[in-house]
Design a protein around this motif. Structure first.
Motif, PDB file in Angstrom:
ATOM      1  N   ASP A   1      -2.535  -5.422  -4.080  1.00  0.00           N
ATOM      2  CA  ASP A   1      -1.326  -5.644  -3.297  1.00  0.00           C
ATOM      3  C   ASP A   1      -0.133  -4.972  -4.047  1.00  0.00           C
TER       4      ASP A   1
ATOM      5  N   HIS B   1       3.546 -14.457  -0.789  1.00  0.00           N
ATOM      6  CA  HIS B   1       1.880 -14.540  -0.261  1.00  0.00           C
ATOM      7  C   HIS B   1       1.877 -16.166  -0.314  1.00  0.00           C
TER       8      HIS B   1
ATOM      9  N   HIS C   1       1.207  -5.087   8.944  1.00  0.00           N
ATOM     10  CA  HIS C   1       2.458  -4.944   8.299  1.00  0.00           C
ATOM     11  C   HIS C   1       2.363  -3.630   7.496  1.00  0.00           C
TER      12      HIS C   1
ATOM     13  N   HIS D   1      -2.012  -1.859   3.435  1.00  0.00           N
ATOM     14  CA  HIS D   1      -2.504  -2.077   4.983  1.00  0.00           C
ATOM     15  C   HIS D   1      -2.129  -1.155   6.059  1.00  0.00           C
TER      16      HIS D   1
ATOM     17  N   HIS E   1       5.354 -12.850   6.208  1.00  0.00           N
ATOM     18  CA  HIS E   1       5.099 -12.304   4.885  1.00  0.00           C
ATOM     19  C   HIS E   1       6.282 -11.132   4.548  1.00  0.00           C
TER      20      HIS E   1
ATOM     21  N   HIS F   1       2.866  -2.611   4.357  1.00  0.00           N
ATOM     22  CA  HIS F   1       2.886  -2.567   2.942  1.00  0.00           C
ATOM     23  C   HIS F   1       1.461  -1.682   2.934  1.00  0.00           C
TER      24      HIS F   1
ATOM     25  N   ASP G   1      -1.464 -10.502   5.385  1.00  0.00           N
ATOM     26  CA  ASP G   1      -0.810 -11.067   4.345  1.00  0.00           C
ATOM     27  C   ASP G   1       0.245 -12.177   4.974  1.00  0.00           C
TER      28      ASP G   1
HETATM   29 ZN   LIG Z   1       1.655  -7.413   2.059  1.00  0.00          ZN
END
Ligand SMILES: [Zn+2]
Ligand SMILES: [Zn+2]
Length: 338
Positions: A334, A285, A38, A43, A97, A40, A118
């Motif tokens: 995160d 989460h 994903h 990541h 997520h 974010h 996540d």
């Molecule tokens: Zn995430």
């Protein structure tokens, strides 16, 4: 005899590496071939040569890092479509997520491993819900891997926000939330609870909201908070990055009620220390119960635990007779830790 995944999926300085497939999963630095769960920032890093992800994740990566840094070659793979990469079969499943977020199923030499990225189990009108997939090894996050973390329903938390708006119609409610996922989910749940006034956005939140819209997620009327007059913001809801709600930017607003939407708001001292008047426990989460539910549902005899409080989950897994170990991956923080 199936080949155990720990022989072909290993931790390297660049991140989790699948040797028979020749690719990394959510690598921590720029690599030749990356599969991204994903968009974010912890990541999805910029500068990979080849990036494989869902169409939505690729679109959000282009928005956030610019088309030239979001992967020289971008390869889109829809959920439930399998792709053979050398001797590895890869399939993406919804992780629930953020928009586009995927669990990554790798099948090789008779073994199945699912890397969850996540994930959450609560409903979210802005993305497809998590689908548990049976596997031999389940790689799970554990951001909220302590029994103290139990997230209430997001709709109930949004109702608390709306009650406060009704109680203080002359004040501006400024809600700290990260830009990808949380911001759009808050808006969508506000709409679902009947709030149809324009929602005002800090400049940092505008681009991803536009991408969500382009991808078909209806968010209703949105206005930039930066150019809005102070009077117009009286009684309004403003969404801003967590870093902005305590600084000068927020002080320009009309007698602000400082709110924050995060799973960490379960910890009272944390809200207090951050000067949060109205903490909202809304997380993207899985909470403790949902982590355990998920581990039971995927029925893997073994789990690998990443980012978060690994020890408690490893202990709980042991009690369920599941082999568990911490996956020593450094670099996943995160966006929600703010
Ligand atoms: Zn995430
Ligand atoms: Zn993460």
């Amino acid at each position: 005899m199936p080949k155990h995944p720990e022989t072909w999926l290993t931790v390297t300085p660049s991140g989790l590496y699948c040797a028979p497939g020749g690719f990394y999963v959510d690598p921590l630095r720029a690599v030749e071939k990356a599969v991204i769960s994903h968009a974010h920032a912890d990541h999805a890093r910029p500068g990979h040569d080849h990036v494989l992800a869902t169409p939505a994740t690729l679109a959000i990566m282009r928005t956030r890092m610019g088309a030239d840094r979001a992967g020289r070659v971008q390869q889109a793979l829809d959920y439930h479509q399998s792709l053979k990469i050398n001797d590895v079969t890869l399939t993406l499943y919804p992780a629930g997520h953020v928009l586009g977020s995927a669990q990554i199923l790798l099948e090789h030499a008779g073994a199945r491993i699912v890397i969850s990225g996540d994930y959450k189990r609560q409903s979210d009108p802005t993305c497809a819900g998590f689908e548990p997939e049976a596997c031999d090894v389940f790689v799970t996050e554990a951001t909220f891997g302590l029994p103290v973390f139990r997230h209430p329903a997001a709709a109930d938390e949004i109702d608390r926000l709306l009650a406060s708006v009704a109680l203080f119609p002359e004040r501006t409610h400024v809600v700290g939330c990260y830009a990808l996922g949380k911001c759009q989910r808050l808006i969508a749940v506000l709409r679902a609870r009947g709030y149809d006034a324009p929602v005002f956005l800090h400049g940092a939140h505008v681009a991803v909201c536009e991408t969500y819209r382009a991808l078909g997620i209806d968010l209703g009327a949105l206005r930039p908070a930066t150019v809005a007059a102070k009077a117009e913001l009286q009684g309004a809801i403003v969404l801003a990055p967590p870093s902005a709600i305590a600084d000068r930017w927020a002080r320009r607003l009309a007698d602000p009620v400082v709110c924050m939407a995060s799973g960490w708001m379960r910890i009272r001292q944390r809200a207090k220390a951050g000067g949060i008047e109205l903490p909202l426990i809304i997380s993207d989460h899985a909470d403790w119960d949902d982590l355990l539910t998920t581990i039971r549902e995927v029925a893997a005899p073994e789990i690998w635990v990443t980012h978060g409080a690994e020890e408690a989950l490893i202990h709980a897994a042991g009690q369920l007779r599941i082999r568990a170990r911490a996956l020593a991956l450094i670099g996943y923080g995160d966006e929600e830790t703010a």
